[in-house]
Design an enzyme around this catalytic site. Sequence first.
Site, PDB file in Angstrom:
ATOM      1  N   GLY A 188       0.813  -1.213   0.000  1.00  0.00           N
ATOM      2  CA  GLY A 188       0.000   0.000   0.000  1.00  0.00           C
ATOM      3  C   GLY A 188       0.846   1.262   0.000  1.00  0.00           C
TER       4      GLY A 188
ATOM      5  N   GLY B 158      -0.709   7.808   0.819  1.00  0.00           N
ATOM      6  CA  GLY B 158      -0.784   7.950   2.265  1.00  0.00           C
ATOM      7  C   GLY B 158       0.485   7.623   3.023  1.00  0.00           C
ATOM      8  CB  ILE B 159       0.931   5.928   6.319  1.00  0.00           C
ATOM      9  CG1 ILE B 159      -0.011   6.832   7.108  1.00  0.00           C
ATOM     10  CG2 ILE B 159       2.105   5.514   7.205  1.00  0.00           C
ATOM     11  CD1 ILE B 159      -0.719   6.127   8.255  1.00  0.00           C
ATOM     12  N   GLY B 160       1.988   4.796   3.571  1.00  0.00           N
ATOM     13  CA  GLY B 160       2.899   3.874   2.904  1.00  0.00           C
ATOM     14  C   GLY B 160       3.824   4.584   1.932  1.00  0.00           C
TER      15      GLY B 160
ATOM     16  CB  SER C  59      -6.490   0.716  13.705  1.00  0.00           C
ATOM     17  OG  SER C  59      -7.252   1.846  14.111  1.00  0.00           O
TER      18      SER C  59
ATOM     19  CE1 TYR D  94      -9.238   0.314   9.163  1.00  0.00           C
ATOM     20  CE2 TYR D  94      -9.724   1.103  11.387  1.00  0.00           C
ATOM     21  CZ  TYR D  94      -8.857   1.005  10.307  1.00  0.00           C
ATOM     22  OH  TYR D  94      -7.605   1.573  10.377  1.00  0.00           O
TER      23      TYR D  94
END
Length: 281
Positions: free
Chosen positions: A9, A13-15, A138, A164
């Site tokens: 990923g 974003g973060i990746g 998370s 989620y």
Amino acid sequence: MEQTILVTGSTDGIGKVTARALSRQGHRVLLHGRDPGKGRRVLAELEAATGSDRLDLFIADLSVQERVRDLAEEIAGAYDRLDVLINNAGVFMPEREVAPGGIETTFAVNFLAQFLLAHEFLPLLARSAPARIVNVASIAHRSVRSIDWENLPGFPDYDAYDAYAVSKVGVVAFTARLARELEGTGVTANSLHPGVIETKLLRAYTHGRDGGAPPKKGAEAEVHLALSPDAGKTSGGYFEESRWTRPSSLALDPVIQERFWEMGSSLTGAARWADPKAYAR
């Protein structure tokens, strides 16, 4: 020392920020995304931003187990080592979608893909030891008080946030169980909450509203677990940002951990984990 690191990923974003930070430190970074066109654009962007010629791109839809296996096979065929697997990819699905096999997409990507990638890369990681598996979870896992096992893995009774959060309980529980499996191999496994970060996933949860810290903040946590000497001494831990902390009592429950392990094994066909010690150099 240069390491070979896969960041799933990593076209957003973060990746993406994690991949850029690792590349700037001189590591060989394997990018992963689902969309070939976007992947090529991000690869070119990161090459220009970092000046690195040690970036590579791999494409796979992680909701499809066959594609997950193909990804692992392709990387293992191209590289003779993998020092760090960062299972960063994740989704939040506002509406229920079903992946192949009747598995709800959130559960397929957030939990089962991590489970299967750890299994498929185990030989390469063990041969590269000391090596690390970093699973992105998370803080949402703390909201789950019990698991409705009858609702898994298809989530016919669907609530987006619940699906989620349950998937992230699975990540934390599975990672602790995986660490026990890896004892004595030189391969560690830890999970983390990277923070509440401004990402596509967060916008899906907030219905498009902005919020959260910049992706750089989450990337710092992922890089810490991937590279820091202190994190390398820990296995089976859960981190919130870069700090070790206790996860929920549910995720710590050995019965819950074993149940997620058995479910992952059954749904992916990875019922028998080869002895990782057999792969050590």
